[in-house]
Design an enzyme around this catalytic site. Structure first.
Site, PDB file in Angstrom:
ATOM      1  N   ARG A 277      80.168  61.675  11.789  1.00 59.97           N
ATOM      2  CA  ARG A 277      81.381  60.841  11.849  1.00 59.97           C
ATOM      3  C   ARG A 277      81.031  59.429  11.359  1.00 59.97           C
ATOM      4  O   ARG A 277      81.073  58.453  12.106  1.00 59.97           O
ATOM      5  CB  ARG A 277      81.932  60.782  13.278  1.00 59.97           C
ATOM      6  CG  ARG A 277      82.089  62.106  14.009  1.00 59.97           C
ATOM      7  CD  ARG A 277      83.030  63.098  13.396  1.00 59.97           C
ATOM      8  NE  ARG A 277      84.447  62.836  13.505  1.00 59.97           N
ATOM      9  CZ  ARG A 277      85.230  63.196  14.509  1.00 59.97           C
ATOM     10  NH1 ARG A 277      84.717  63.767  15.576  1.00 59.97           N
ATOM     11  NH2 ARG A 277      86.533  62.978  14.475  1.00 59.97           N
TER      12      ARG A 277
ATOM     13  N   GLN B  29      84.096  59.854   6.005  1.00 56.17           N
ATOM     14  CA  GLN B  29      85.467  59.866   6.538  1.00 56.17           C
ATOM     15  C   GLN B  29      86.430  60.729   5.714  1.00 56.17           C
ATOM     16  O   GLN B  29      87.268  61.421   6.273  1.00 56.17           O
ATOM     17  CB  GLN B  29      86.001  58.435   6.585  1.00 56.17           C
ATOM     18  CG  GLN B  29      86.415  58.043   7.966  1.00 56.17           C
ATOM     19  CD  GLN B  29      86.541  56.541   8.144  1.00 56.17           C
ATOM     20  OE1 GLN B  29      86.310  55.772   7.213  1.00 56.17           O
ATOM     21  NE2 GLN B  29      86.924  56.123   9.318  1.00 56.17           N
TER      22      GLN B  29
ATOM     23  N   ASP C 259      86.301  64.425   6.717  1.00 56.67           N
ATOM     24  CA  ASP C 259      86.297  64.690   8.155  1.00 56.67           C
ATOM     25  C   ASP C 259      87.524  65.513   8.578  1.00 56.67           C
ATOM     26  O   ASP C 259      88.570  64.973   8.916  1.00 56.67           O
ATOM     27  CB  ASP C 259      86.248  63.341   8.883  1.00 56.67           C
ATOM     28  CG  ASP C 259      86.065  63.486  10.372  1.00 56.67           C
ATOM     29  OD1 ASP C 259      86.162  64.617  10.880  1.00 56.67           O
ATOM     30  OD2 ASP C 259      85.837  62.458  11.027  1.00 56.67           O
TER      31      ASP C 259
ATOM     32  N   SER D 298      89.015  64.853  12.106  1.00 57.39           N
ATOM     33  CA  SER D 298      89.944  63.716  12.202  1.00 57.39           C
ATOM     34  C   SER D 298      91.305  64.063  11.615  1.00 57.39           C
ATOM     35  O   SER D 298      92.339  63.748  12.200  1.00 57.39           O
ATOM     36  CB  SER D 298      89.382  62.488  11.464  1.00 57.39           C
ATOM     37  OG  SER D 298      88.313  61.958  12.201  1.00 57.39           O
TER      38      SER D 298
ATOM     39  N   TYR E 165      81.163  59.747  19.683  1.00 59.47           N
ATOM     40  CA  TYR E 165      81.697  60.656  20.700  1.00 59.47           C
ATOM     41  C   TYR E 165      81.534  60.061  22.095  1.00 59.47           C
ATOM     42  O   TYR E 165      80.700  59.188  22.314  1.00 59.47           O
ATOM     43  CB  TYR E 165      80.967  62.003  20.647  1.00 59.47           C
ATOM     44  CG  TYR E 165      81.329  62.785  19.424  1.00 59.47           C
ATOM     45  CD1 TYR E 165      82.587  63.372  19.320  1.00 59.47           C
ATOM     46  CD2 TYR E 165      80.453  62.915  18.366  1.00 59.47           C
ATOM     47  CE1 TYR E 165      82.942  64.077  18.195  1.00 59.47           C
ATOM     48  CE2 TYR E 165      80.802  63.621  17.229  1.00 59.47           C
ATOM     49  CZ  TYR E 165      82.049  64.201  17.149  1.00 59.47           C
ATOM     50  OH  TYR E 165      82.408  64.897  16.036  1.00 59.47           O
TER      51      TYR E 165
HETATM   52  P1  NAD Z   1      87.030  64.044  20.828  1.00 62.21           P
HETATM   53  O1  NAD Z   1      88.102  64.955  20.345  1.00 62.21           O
HETATM   54  O2  NAD Z   1      85.653  64.587  21.008  1.00 62.21           O
HETATM   55  O3  NAD Z   1      87.483  63.432  22.242  1.00 62.21           O
HETATM   56  C1  NAD Z   1      88.759  62.821  22.403  1.00 62.21           C
HETATM   57  C2  NAD Z   1      88.649  61.576  23.242  1.00 62.21           C
HETATM   58  O4  NAD Z   1      88.449  61.938  24.614  1.00 62.21           O
HETATM   59  C3  NAD Z   1      87.478  60.657  22.871  1.00 62.21           C
HETATM   60  O5  NAD Z   1      87.984  59.398  22.461  1.00 62.21           O
HETATM   61  C4  NAD Z   1      86.699  60.557  24.169  1.00 62.21           C
HETATM   62  O6  NAD Z   1      86.148  59.272  24.364  1.00 62.21           O
HETATM   63  C5  NAD Z   1      87.775  60.855  25.198  1.00 62.21           C
HETATM   64  N1  NAD Z   1      87.283  61.163  26.564  1.00 62.21           N
HETATM   65  C6  NAD Z   1      86.157  61.797  26.978  1.00 62.21           C
HETATM   66  N2  NAD Z   1      86.091  61.798  28.339  1.00 62.21           N
HETATM   67  C7  NAD Z   1      87.201  61.164  28.798  1.00 62.21           C
HETATM   68  C8  NAD Z   1      87.710  60.830  30.083  1.00 62.21           C
HETATM   69  N3  NAD Z   1      87.070  61.155  31.203  1.00 62.21           N
HETATM   70  N4  NAD Z   1      88.886  60.159  30.142  1.00 62.21           N
HETATM   71  C9  NAD Z   1      89.558  59.818  29.033  1.00 62.21           C
HETATM   72  N5  NAD Z   1      89.130  60.082  27.793  1.00 62.21           N
HETATM   73  C10 NAD Z   1      87.968  60.758  27.674  1.00 62.21           C
HETATM   74  O7  NAD Z   1      86.912  62.751  19.944  1.00 62.21           O
HETATM   75  P2  NAD Z   1      87.459  62.432  18.456  1.00 62.21           P
HETATM   76  O8  NAD Z   1      88.862  62.055  18.523  1.00 62.21           O
HETATM   77  O9  NAD Z   1      87.078  63.553  17.558  1.00 62.21           O
HETATM   78  O10 NAD Z   1      86.597  61.180  18.050  1.00 62.21           O
HETATM   79  C11 NAD Z   1      86.126  60.249  18.966  1.00 62.21           C
HETATM   80  C12 NAD Z   1      85.733  58.977  18.270  1.00 62.21           C
HETATM   81  O11 NAD Z   1      84.786  59.216  17.223  1.00 62.21           O
HETATM   82  C13 NAD Z   1      86.863  58.278  17.550  1.00 62.21           C
HETATM   83  O12 NAD Z   1      87.773  57.637  18.304  1.00 62.21           O
HETATM   84  C14 NAD Z   1      86.058  57.331  16.695  1.00 62.21           C
HETATM   85  O13 NAD Z   1      85.584  56.231  17.393  1.00 62.21           O
HETATM   86  C15 NAD Z   1      84.897  58.186  16.290  1.00 62.21           C
HETATM   87  N6  NAD Z   1      85.150  58.687  14.944  1.00 62.21           N
HETATM   88  C16 NAD Z   1      84.564  58.034  13.902  1.00 62.21           C
HETATM   89  C17 NAD Z   1      84.824  58.471  12.616  1.00 62.21           C
HETATM   90  C18 NAD Z   1      84.206  57.802  11.455  1.00 62.21           C
HETATM   91  O14 NAD Z   1      83.704  56.716  11.558  1.00 62.21           O
HETATM   92  N7  NAD Z   1      84.212  58.461  10.306  1.00 62.21           N
HETATM   93  C19 NAD Z   1      85.633  59.550  12.375  1.00 62.21           C
HETATM   94  C20 NAD Z   1      86.222  60.188  13.464  1.00 62.21           C
HETATM   95  C21 NAD Z   1      85.947  59.750  14.728  1.00 62.21           C
END
Ligand code: NAD
Length: 359
Positions: free
Chosen positions: A118, A123, A126, A129, A224
């Site tokens: 990620r 991006q 991905d 996403s 994550y």
């Molecule tokens: P995910 O689907 O694995 O999880 C969804 C969300 O659940 C996450 O934000 C996580 O923090 C949250 N979570 C976990 N435990 C929790 C709790 N107890 N209460 C509330 N929320 C909780 O995550 P995702 O959406 O695939 O991605 C997470 C993060 O990864 C993104 O927000 C971003 O910061 C990062 N990301 C970066 C890139 C990039 O730079 N290319 C791309 C995608 C995602």
């Protein structure tokens, strides 16, 4: 080179006709199984008009140099592929690494799209996403569909309507899109997420941040969330219950990669929610964030409609297929040099997403 696409048991199709020209610029011919795009509204005629070849499954499996799919192909299909075919799919080895050993029996080169790092540079490839963003948007529309109320505040001659109150648990890609969509419809939105970056992201979309003290440091977890302590989760449940009693809609997306999803809404909280309110649980397939969620089902408990659906991106197949196709094009672009597959194992994206042992 031949890039094969099968007719999957999914509303979506892996490559849409509009993208064929771009794949041809990488020296790929697109071979697509009959009616593969039908449920996403891409007809066989459109593939043919764009110079794709529409044919049967066995011909695709026997000739493909690259096979791309959402769901891992069956063993029977993998057996029919040519040696060294690149198989690009979502194998989810982080959830069960037995898949790596299982695939090693086939003479293929498997790439798991869910293992692409990620990072900023990756991006555009991905798929997690892209699909999460569609799911977050769609979650709000699903909720609106079951909600017996308006979203926006309205002042009418027949009386005033209060804005609907939405709580989003998990503000990753899907959660942030849900916040933005609910705000656009006029709701008041509150959200919780333990990631350090989440507070600012929620506030920037006009949501209110539900502050829960003592989250684990997620530095170095690649974006994550990390597993939270029992104490944190207990404190969080108290904050959630307080909001749930006044909420009209709760959208849950909280996941910790490779683990069961945390229960943030126990049955006792659902009992206290208002009749007619709605929970959309996008974490349903990994155990659900609500104790009463049933994966793949819509149930009504204590007057609350609970939708357990982790595959909402498939309910908008035309756009999600388009986005997925673009992700695949950007991904395969780094594997092709001068019209031929040329895998650079020093490229972090290629090395980390290939799940062949001893590559
Ligand atoms: P995910 O689907 O694995 O999880 C969804 C969300 O659940 C996450 O934000 C996580 O923090 C949250 N979570 C976990 N435990 C929790 C709790 N107890 N209460 C509330 N929320 C909780 O995550 P995702 O959406 O695939 O991605 C997470 C993060 O990864 C993104 O927000 C971003 O910061 C990062 N990301 C970066 C890139 C990039 O730079 N290319 C791309 C995608 C995602």
């Amino acid at each position: 080179m031949i890039l094969g696409i099968l007719n999957e048991n999914d509303q979506r199709v892996a490559i849409v006709p509009q993208l064929i020209k771009k794949f041809q610029s990488l020296n790929f011919e697109i071979w697509v199984e009959t009616k593969a795009g039908e449920t996403a509204n891409y007809s066989d005629e459109e593939y043919e008009a764009a110079n794709g070849k529409v044919t049967n499954k066995s011909e695709i499996l026997a000739n493909a140099d690259v096979l791309v799919s959402y769901h891992p192909p069956s063993d029977d299909d993998l057996k029919l592929l040519k040696p060294k075919t690149l198989v690009v799919s979502m194998f989810a080895p982080y959830a069960d690494d037995a898949i790596i050993e299982h695939l090693a029996q086939f003479d293929i080169i498997p790439f798991s799209l869910d293992m692409i790092p990620r990072t900023t540079i990756a991006q555009s490839m991905d798929v997690l996403s892209s699909m999460a963003s569609v799911a977050g948007y769609r979650a709000v529309l699903e909720a609106a569909n079951y909600l017996p109320r308006y979203f926006p505040m309205l002042i009418t001659a027949a009386g005033s309507i209060k804005p609907c109150s939405v709580v989003v648990l998990g503000a990753g890609v899907a959660g942030l899109q849900a916040i933005a969509t609910a705000k656009r419809l006029g709701a008041v939105v509150e959200a919780s997420d333990p990631r350090a970056a989440a507070k600012e992201e929620i506030l920037s979309l006009g949501g209110k941040f539900i502050e829960v003290e003592g989250a684990q440091d997620d530095t170095g977890a690649g974006g994550y969330a990390v597993q939270q302590s029992e104490e944190y989760l207990e404190r969080q449940k108290v904050h959630v219950q307080e909001r749930a009693m006044k909420a009209d809609i709760i959208i849950t997306t909280a996941q910790v990669r490779g683990r069961k999803s945390p229960i943030l809404i126990p049955a006792s909280t659902v009992e206290k929610m208002r009749a007619g309110s709605v929970i959309i649980d996008l974490a349903a397939s990994t155990g659900g964030n609500c104790e009463l969620t049933e994966d793949g089902k819509i149930v009504k408990k204590h007057g609350v409609t609970i939708v357990g659906d982790s595959n909402l991106a498939a309910k908008m197949p035309t756009d999600s297929s388009f986005l997925f196709s673009n992700n695949i094009y950007n991904y395969l672009k780094i594997m092709v040099k001068e019209g031929q597959i040329d895998l650079d194992w020093n490229n972090e994206i290629i090395a980390k997403s290939c799940i062949k042992p001893n590559k």
